[in-house]
Motif scaffolding. Structure first.
Motif, PDB file in Angstrom:
ATOM      1  N   GLY A   1      45.516  44.550  44.776  1.00 50.15           N
ATOM      2  CA  GLY A   1      44.277  45.330  44.729  1.00 50.15           C
ATOM      3  C   GLY A   1      43.271  44.743  43.753  1.00 50.15           C
ATOM      4  N   ASP A   2      42.049  45.304  43.780  1.00 53.53           N
ATOM      5  CA  ASP A   2      40.975  44.914  42.848  1.00 53.53           C
ATOM      6  C   ASP A   2      40.584  43.450  42.975  1.00 53.53           C
ATOM      7  OD1 ASP A   2      41.042  47.502  41.876  1.00 53.53           O
ATOM      8  OD2 ASP A   2      42.527  47.008  40.345  1.00 53.53           O
ATOM      9  N   GLU A   3      40.721  42.904  44.162  1.00 50.61           N
ATOM     10  CA  GLU A   3      40.389  41.486  44.363  1.00 50.61           C
ATOM     11  C   GLU A   3      38.885  41.259  44.401  1.00 50.61           C
ATOM     12  OE1 GLU A   3      42.293  43.279  46.408  1.00 50.61           O
ATOM     13  OE2 GLU A   3      44.305  42.376  46.507  1.00 50.61           O
TER      14      GLU A   3
ATOM     15  N   GLU B   1      44.078  49.108  31.459  1.00 52.65           N
ATOM     16  CA  GLU B   1      44.127  47.647  31.337  1.00 52.65           C
ATOM     17  C   GLU B   1      44.844  47.076  32.541  1.00 52.65           C
ATOM     18  OE1 GLU B   1      46.236  46.079  27.956  1.00 52.65           O
ATOM     19  OE2 GLU B   1      44.514  46.366  26.660  1.00 52.65           O
ATOM     20  N   ARG B   2      44.260  46.041  33.154  1.00 48.06           N
ATOM     21  CA  ARG B   2      44.992  45.380  34.232  1.00 48.06           C
ATOM     22  C   ARG B   2      45.880  44.298  33.639  1.00 48.06           C
ATOM     23  NH1 ARG B   2      39.593  44.751  37.819  1.00 48.06           N
ATOM     24  NH2 ARG B   2      39.485  46.841  38.663  1.00 48.06           N
ATOM     25  N   ARG B   3      47.083  44.181  34.149  1.00 49.51           N
ATOM     26  CA  ARG B   3      47.994  43.095  33.738  1.00 49.51           C
ATOM     27  C   ARG B   3      47.484  41.810  34.404  1.00 49.51           C
ATOM     28  NH1 ARG B   3      52.951  46.018  36.362  1.00 49.51           N
ATOM     29  NH2 ARG B   3      54.173  44.209  35.676  1.00 49.51           N
TER      30      ARG B   3
ATOM     31  N   ALA C   1      41.228  54.040  45.417  1.00 49.36           N
ATOM     32  CA  ALA C   1      40.456  52.792  45.414  1.00 49.36           C
ATOM     33  C   ALA C   1      39.276  52.903  44.457  1.00 49.36           C
ATOM     34  CB  ALA C   1      39.940  52.495  46.819  1.00 49.36           C
ATOM     35  N   GLY C   2      38.832  51.762  43.967  1.00 45.38           N
ATOM     36  CA  GLY C   2      37.600  51.689  43.178  1.00 45.38           C
ATOM     37  C   GLY C   2      36.959  50.367  43.537  1.00 45.38           C
ATOM     38  N   HIS C   3      35.931  50.392  44.347  1.00 45.47           N
ATOM     39  CA  HIS C   3      35.293  49.169  44.845  1.00 45.47           C
ATOM     40  C   HIS C   3      33.938  49.012  44.172  1.00 45.47           C
ATOM     41  CE1 HIS C   3      37.899  49.331  48.753  1.00 45.47           C
ATOM     42  NE2 HIS C   3      38.600  49.232  47.653  1.00 45.47           N
ATOM     43  N   THR C   4      33.792  47.921  43.421  1.00 46.33           N
ATOM     44  CA  THR C   4      32.597  47.730  42.596  1.00 46.33           C
ATOM     45  C   THR C   4      31.583  46.820  43.270  1.00 46.33           C
ATOM     46  OG1 THR C   4      34.149  47.766  40.759  1.00 46.33           O
ATOM     47  CG2 THR C   4      31.877  47.169  40.230  1.00 46.33           C
TER      48      THR C   4
HETATM   49 MG    MG Z   1      39.386  48.306  42.803  1.00 47.41          MG
END
Ligand code: MG
Ligand code: GDP
Ligand code: IMO
Length: 426
Positions: A13-15, A302-304, A40-43
Motif C-alpha cells: 500500500g501507499d505506493e 510511522e511507515r516501516r 485507504a489514504g490516497h494523496t
Molecule cells: Mg495510502
C-alpha cells in the motif's frame, strides 16, 4: 466495446496510487474504486494544495469524469460525509460527478468497535489495522449478515437494528460494552447525506459505458501484499486488492481487462504489523523515512522502510498480470551513494526466487545486488532525456529483473513531477 484499465499497488500500500490516478484521469471518462474503504489514504498534490482521499476515487479533480464507488467497496457514512462535505466546500461538484453502487456494504459504528475489540483480543499478535471496521464489515458481507447501501430504501431501520444488536451481543461476549449512541446519531445523519447522491446499479453503468466505447480506469486501494488471498496472511486487509478484485468489485468480466498498471515505490514500506523481509532497522531506513515523509496518510503512523524487494514484486506482477510498471518516489533515493535491490531470498540456507507460503515465520534472508546511486536532484525533471545515466541503468536493471516495462516515473509528490516515457501505452 472498450476494456477497462486497472491501476493497483504492488507492495504493502501507499505506493502513490492517488497521485497517478489523478495524472491519468484526463484520458478516461470514468474512474471507479473497486475495493477497500476508508482504510485507504490516497494523496494528491497540485497547484500547491494537498488532498487526502479515503473512500472517494482520485478522479474527481480533473474535469468532466464520472467517478464511481463500486460494489466491492465498504463505506462508513460518518467518514464519507466528512470527506465529501470537505470536498464540496472546496468547490468540487461532488453530487454531479460521484455515483455510488447500491451494493456497497456499510460500515456500522459497531463494526469499528468490533475491529478495536478484535485487535485487543489478539494482543501482541494484532494486525495493526487502521481501526476503520474494515475486517468486521467484510466478515458480515461474506457471512451474509451485511447491510448494503441499497437497503436504505427498504425497511432500513429494522435491518440496522438487527445488525447493531447482533454486534452488541458479540461485543458483550468479548467483555466490551461500549457506549455508542453519539456515534449512531452521526451515522444516521451520514446515511441521510448519502441518500442525496446518485445510488446506482454500477455494474450496468460501467458495462454500458464500455459498450459505448467510453474509457474506464479502475483504482485499487491497499496493495497486492495486503491481499486477503495472496498477501502476507493473516497480516493483510480483508478484500481482494489484486486485479481480479476489479472484476468482482465492479462487475467487469475478466476478458474486459485491458492495461494493468502496477505501481511501486523505488524502495518499500509497510504500516501495521507483519513480515517485511527487506525492512531496514538502521540509519538508512530512518533516512528513507525522513526523505520520503513516510508517515501514514490516514493514521499518521510511522511507515516501516526498507529496500525494494524484487521477489515480492515479481510475484505481484504475476498475480495481477501487470502490463506496465509505474515507479514512484524515485527522488527519495536521489542522494544515496548506493542503492540495494533484493533479487532473491535465502531460506534455510537455500536460495529461492519465490515469495514463500509462510513469509511470517520463515527466516528469510534477502540477497541483494548493489547498484551505484545517481546523486542528482531529479525533482525538477519532466522528460525522459533529462534522467541521469546511473538512474537509467537502475531502471534498465529493474525492467530486466521484472520482465515488464516501466512506463511512468514519479520524481515528486506534485502532479507535474511525473515523467511519462515514450514506452507508455494507454
Ligand atoms: Mg495510502
Ligand atoms: P496511495 O495510498 O498509494 O495513494 O499513496 P499515499 O498517498 O498513501 O502515499 C504516497 C505518499 O507519497 C503521498 O504523501 C504522496 O504525496 C507522496 N508521493 C507520491 N509520489 C511521490 C514521488 O514521486 N516523490 C515523493 N517524494 N513523494 C511522492
Ligand atoms: P492505501 O490504499 C497501507 C494495512 C493496515 C494493516 C492492514 C489491515 O492508502 O494504500 P485494515 O484496516 O485494512 O483491516 O488493516 O492493512 N492497510 C494499509 N496499509 N495503505 C493502505 O491503503 C492500507 N489499508 C490498510 O495498516 O496492516
Amino acid at each position: 466495446m472498450t476494456k477497462v484499465d486497472v491501476l493497483l499497488g504492488l507492495q504493502w500500500g501507499d505506493e502513490g496510487k492517488g497521485k497517478v490516478v489523478d495524472v491519468l484521469t484526463p484520458a478516461y471518462d470514468i474512474v471507479a474504486r473497486f475495493q477497500g474503504g476508508p482504510n485507504a489514504g490516497h494523496t494528491l498534490e497540485f497547484d500547491g494544495k494537498k488532498y487526502v482521499l479515503r473512500s472517494i476515487p482520485s478522479g474527481i479533480f480533473q474535469k468532466g469524469q464520472t467517478n464511481i464507488i463500486g460494489n466491492g467497496v465498504v463505506l462508513d457514512p460518518i467518514l464519507f460525509k466528512e470527506e465529501a462535505e470537505a470536498l464540496e466546500a472546496s468547490g468540487i461538484p461532488l453530487k454531479q460527478i460521484l455515483k455510488l453502487s447500491k451494493k456497497v456494504h456499510l460500515i456500522l459504528p459497531t463494526h469499528r468497535l468490533l475491529d478495536a475489540a478484535n485487535e485487543k483480543a489478539k494482543g501482541s499478535g494484532k494486525i495493526g489495522t487502521t481501526g476503520k471496521g474494515i475486517g468486521p464489515t467484510y466478515t458480515d458481507k461474506v457471512s451474509r449478515n451485511g447491510l448494503r447501501l441499497g437497503d436504505v430504501f427498504h425497511n432500513f431501520e429494522e435491518k440496522y437494528t438487527v445488525a447493531r444488536d447482533r454486534h452488541a451481543a458479540m461485543l458483550a461476549a468479548m467483555g466490551e460494552n461500549p457506549e455508542f449512541s453519539e456515534l449512531e446519531t452521526k451515522w444516521l445523519q451520514g446515511i441521510e447525506y448519502m441518500k442525496s447522491f446518485d445510488i446506482i446499479d454500477s455494474e450496468y453503468e460501467i458495462n454500458n459505458a464500455l459498450r459505448h466505447n467510453k474509457r474506464v480506469l479502475c483504482e485499487g486501494a491497499q496493495g497486492t501484499l495486503l491481499d486477503v488471498d495472496f498477501g502476507s496472511y493473516p497480516f493483510v486487509t480483508s478484500s481482494n486488492t489484486i486485479c481480479s478484485g476489479a472484476c468482482s468489485g465492479l462487475g467487469v468480466a475478466p476478458n474486459r481487462i485491458g492495461e494493468v498498471y502496477g505501481i511501486f515505490k523505488a524502495y518499500c514500506t509497510r504500516v501495521g504489523s507483519g513480515p517485511f523481509p527487506t525492512e531496514l532497522f538502521d540509519e538508512t531506513g530512518r533516512t528513507i523515512r525522513d526523505l520520503g515523509h513516510e508517515y501514514g496518510a490516514v493514521t499518521g503512523r510511522e511507515r516501516r522502510c526498507g529496500w525494494i524487494d524484487l521477489v515480492a514484486l515479481r510475484y505481484a506482477i504475476m498475480i495481477n498480470g501487470v502490463t506496465q510498471l509505474i515507479m514512484m518516489k524515485s527522488d527519495v533515493l536521489d542522494s544515496f551513494d548506493e542503492i540495494k535491490a533484493c533479487v532473491a531470498y535465502e531460506i534455510d540456507g537455500k536460495r529461492t526466487d519465490r515469495f514463500p507460503f509462510d513469509v511470517n515465520t520463515d527466516d528469510i534472508k534477502p540477497i541483494y545486488e548493489t547498484l551505484p546511486g545517481w546523486k542528482t536532484d531529479m525533482t525538477k525533471f519532466n522528460a525522459e532525456n533529462q534522467l541521469p545515466e546511473a538512474f537509467m541503468n537502475y531502471i534498465n536493471f529493474l525492467e530486466k529483473e521484472l520482465e515488464t516495462p516501466i512506463t511512468i516515473l514519479s520524481v515528486g509528490p506534485d502532479r507535474e513531477q511525473t515523467i511519462v516515457r515514450t514506452s507508455f501505452r494507454s
